[in-house]
Motif scaffolding. Sequence first.
Motif, PDB file in Angstrom:
ATOM      1  N   UNK A   1       5.929   6.562  27.596  1.00 42.05           N
ATOM      2  CA  UNK A   1       7.194   6.167  28.216  1.00 42.05           C
ATOM      3  C   UNK A   1       7.538   4.748  27.774  1.00 42.05           C
ATOM      4  N   UNK A   2       8.785   4.545  27.383  1.00 40.20           N
ATOM      5  CA  UNK A   2       9.233   3.236  26.881  1.00 40.20           C
ATOM      6  C   UNK A   2       9.720   2.386  28.049  1.00 40.20           C
ATOM      7  N   UNK A   3       8.808   2.098  28.967  1.00 38.78           N
ATOM      8  CA  UNK A   3       9.213   1.502  30.240  1.00 38.78           C
ATOM      9  C   UNK A   3       8.637   0.110  30.481  1.00 38.78           C
ATOM     10  N   UNK A   4       8.191  -0.557  29.414  1.00 37.88           N
ATOM     11  CA  UNK A   4       7.788  -1.960  29.528  1.00 37.88           C
ATOM     12  C   UNK A   4       8.466  -2.735  28.404  1.00 37.88           C
ATOM     13  N   UNK A   5       8.639  -4.038  28.550  1.00 35.88           N
ATOM     14  CA  UNK A   5       9.359  -4.825  27.544  1.00 35.88           C
ATOM     15  C   UNK A   5       8.674  -4.813  26.183  1.00 35.88           C
ATOM     16  N   UNK A   6       9.454  -5.168  25.152  1.00 35.40           N
ATOM     17  CA  UNK A   6       8.953  -5.176  23.784  1.00 35.40           C
ATOM     18  C   UNK A   6       7.694  -6.021  23.654  1.00 35.40           C
ATOM     19  N   UNK A   7       7.680  -7.207  24.281  1.00 36.89           N
ATOM     20  CA  UNK A   7       6.539  -8.107  24.159  1.00 36.89           C
ATOM     21  C   UNK A   7       5.255  -7.443  24.658  1.00 36.89           C
ATOM     22  N   UNK A   8       5.355  -6.699  25.763  1.00 34.23           N
ATOM     23  CA  UNK A   8       4.174  -6.012  26.295  1.00 34.23           C
ATOM     24  C   UNK A   8       3.786  -4.821  25.435  1.00 34.23           C
ATOM     25  N   UNK A   9       4.771  -4.164  24.833  1.00 35.73           N
ATOM     26  CA  UNK A   9       4.462  -3.054  23.929  1.00 35.73           C
ATOM     27  C   UNK A   9       3.691  -3.568  22.723  1.00 35.73           C
ATOM     28  N   UNK A  10       4.100  -4.727  22.192  1.00 34.37           N
ATOM     29  CA  UNK A  10       3.378  -5.332  21.071  1.00 34.37           C
ATOM     30  C   UNK A  10       1.934  -5.621  21.477  1.00 34.37           C
ATOM     31  N   UNK A  11       1.739  -6.153  22.683  1.00 30.87           N
ATOM     32  CA  UNK A  11       0.384  -6.404  23.192  1.00 30.87           C
ATOM     33  C   UNK A  11      -0.403  -5.100  23.307  1.00 30.87           C
ATOM     34  N   UNK A  12       0.278  -4.041  23.797  1.00 32.94           N
ATOM     35  CA  UNK A  12      -0.392  -2.755  23.967  1.00 32.94           C
ATOM     36  C   UNK A  12      -0.875  -2.204  22.630  1.00 32.94           C
ATOM     37  N   UNK A  13      -0.039  -2.334  21.599  1.00 29.55           N
ATOM     38  CA  UNK A  13      -0.432  -1.858  20.266  1.00 29.55           C
ATOM     39  C   UNK A  13      -1.657  -2.629  19.781  1.00 29.55           C
ATOM     40  N   UNK A  14      -1.648  -3.944  19.985  1.00 30.59           N
ATOM     41  CA  UNK A  14      -2.812  -4.752  19.584  1.00 30.59           C
ATOM     42  C   UNK A  14      -4.069  -4.328  20.341  1.00 30.59           C
ATOM     43  N   UNK A  15      -3.887  -3.994  21.626  1.00 33.20           N
ATOM     44  CA  UNK A  15      -5.033  -3.567  22.421  1.00 33.20           C
ATOM     45  C   UNK A  15      -5.586  -2.239  21.914  1.00 33.20           C
ATOM     46  N   UNK A  16      -4.694  -1.336  21.513  1.00 37.24           N
ATOM     47  CA  UNK A  16      -5.137  -0.066  20.921  1.00 37.24           C
ATOM     48  C   UNK A  16      -5.915  -0.332  19.640  1.00 37.24           C
ATOM     49  N   UNK A  17      -5.416  -1.252  18.822  1.00 35.30           N
ATOM     50  CA  UNK A  17      -6.097  -1.585  17.568  1.00 35.30           C
ATOM     51  C   UNK A  17      -7.487  -2.151  17.847  1.00 35.30           C
ATOM     52  N   UNK A  18      -7.574  -3.036  18.848  1.00 32.99           N
ATOM     53  CA  UNK A  18      -8.875  -3.652  19.164  1.00 32.99           C
ATOM     54  C   UNK A  18      -9.858  -2.639  19.746  1.00 32.99           C
ATOM     55  N   UNK A  19      -9.351  -1.560  20.325  1.00 32.24           N
ATOM     56  CA  UNK A  19     -10.231  -0.559  20.938  1.00 32.24           C
ATOM     57  C   UNK A  19     -11.117   0.141  19.920  1.00 32.24           C
ATOM     58  N   UNK A  20     -10.699   0.129  18.658  1.00 34.66           N
ATOM     59  CA  UNK A  20     -11.470   0.788  17.620  1.00 34.66           C
ATOM     60  C   UNK A  20     -11.327   2.293  17.588  1.00 34.66           C
ATOM     61  N   UNK A  21     -10.373   2.840  18.369  1.00 36.45           N
ATOM     62  CA  UNK A  21     -10.212   4.288  18.424  1.00 36.45           C
ATOM     63  C   UNK A  21      -9.364   4.843  17.297  1.00 36.45           C
ATOM     64  N   UNK A  22      -8.629   3.968  16.606  1.00 32.80           N
ATOM     65  CA  UNK A  22      -7.769   4.406  15.514  1.00 32.80           C
ATOM     66  C   UNK A  22      -8.385   3.945  14.199  1.00 32.80           C
ATOM     67  N   UNK A  23      -8.597   4.896  13.310  1.00 32.47           N
ATOM     68  CA  UNK A  23      -9.182   4.587  12.006  1.00 32.47           C
ATOM     69  C   UNK A  23      -8.107   4.775  10.937  1.00 32.47           C
ATOM     70  N   UNK A  24      -7.808   3.706  10.201  1.00 36.56           N
ATOM     71  CA  UNK A  24      -6.803   3.808   9.143  1.00 36.56           C
ATOM     72  C   UNK A  24      -7.308   4.678   7.999  1.00 36.56           C
TER      73      UNK A  24
END
Length: 390
Positions: free
Chosen positions: A367-390
């Motif tokens: 859901x696109x229900x938080x501001x852009x700045x928080x979405x950017x933080x969320x993406x970084x948090x997903x990256x730091x989680x190590x669950x996504x492998x490029x």
Amino acid sequence: MEITFAARMKDFEEGIFQVLNEKKNEFLAQGHKVYNLSVGTPDFKPAKHIRDAVAQAAAGPDNYKYSLVDLPRLTDAVMGRFERRYGVELKEEEIMSVYGSQEGITHIGLTLCDAGDVVLVPNPGYPIFSIGPALSGAKLVPYDLYEENGYLPDLEGMDKELLRKTKFMIVSYPLNPICKTAPESFYERLIPWAKENNIVIIHDNAYSDIIYDGREGISILSIPGAKEVCAEFYSLSKSYNYTGARMGFLVGNKEIVAHFKRLRSQIDYGTFLPVQYGAIAALNGPDDMIKEQCREYQRRRDALCGGLRSIGWNIPDSEGTMFAWGAIPEGYEDDTEFVMQLFEKSGVLCTPGSSFGTLGEGHVRFALTIPVEEIVEAVRSVERSGMIVK
């Protein structure tokens, strides 16, 4: 005493949204950061002129009585909105209010269906599309939506014997959860097809004001002949952020509207008058706020979908709705298990696609229900989680 409950209650287990909400509250209580992208409740506020209209009406003691019917000014406001926005001319007998489209879809089957009548519902699709008709005793038959067909139903490929038993079909574009739009040419095929097969079309028009990249959201009633076979639910929840007020409308085929009015007259006494006055202000007001809100949703979409793609998770751009949708990353199989792991490791909370039908399995909805700045933080948090492998 042993209390037994209706067999249908077996179909209503604890919903995923309640489970996710409990998980979120546990996480917050432990002091963790949560990026809640699970439930589609707008974080924008209703415009001031709408809030003022509600407040002014709420101050009048006479406005606390049963309303019984829609205010004539409200019906006029719906007519004006559809004429200006969609180029659709509505008549008074083609309009009625409901407590939001969710309530309307829940009960419309009681008007149209006898037990055993077939109702066609999208797969994947929003859960109430199935729950509502099921309450009327209808037989639910999913129509599958595949990428190779543009996420549109294969009208020509449907079984003719099934169509002879079908009472109505629920259609909705832009469609929650898959975030896809339909070209006008699809509706131009759908209406003659529905007439030929004697099938009512119920169109959920919740997101035509939240649509991206220059696409234009339409009302199905703008298609020639639509009123003969179609009724459309139109809600103020998403366009005007009027969610808690529960204000929506069924518009279109006058026979369907008349019968639904008769049914609902047995179970409610009309919409609270201050809510009606707020709706009048919304429908008669300017569209500037709606258009800017759509642009902001698109900025959020770009931050989320583009951001996740940049870290190796291929989430396609949403075409419309206040959501984004995509397959879970390679290496994972169970979407619910993946959602729980993602939340625990990153604080990002989304919804498993299996909540929306069998073809939702292996996907997630954001859901696109938080501001852009928080979405950017969320993406970084997903990256730091190590669950996504490029």
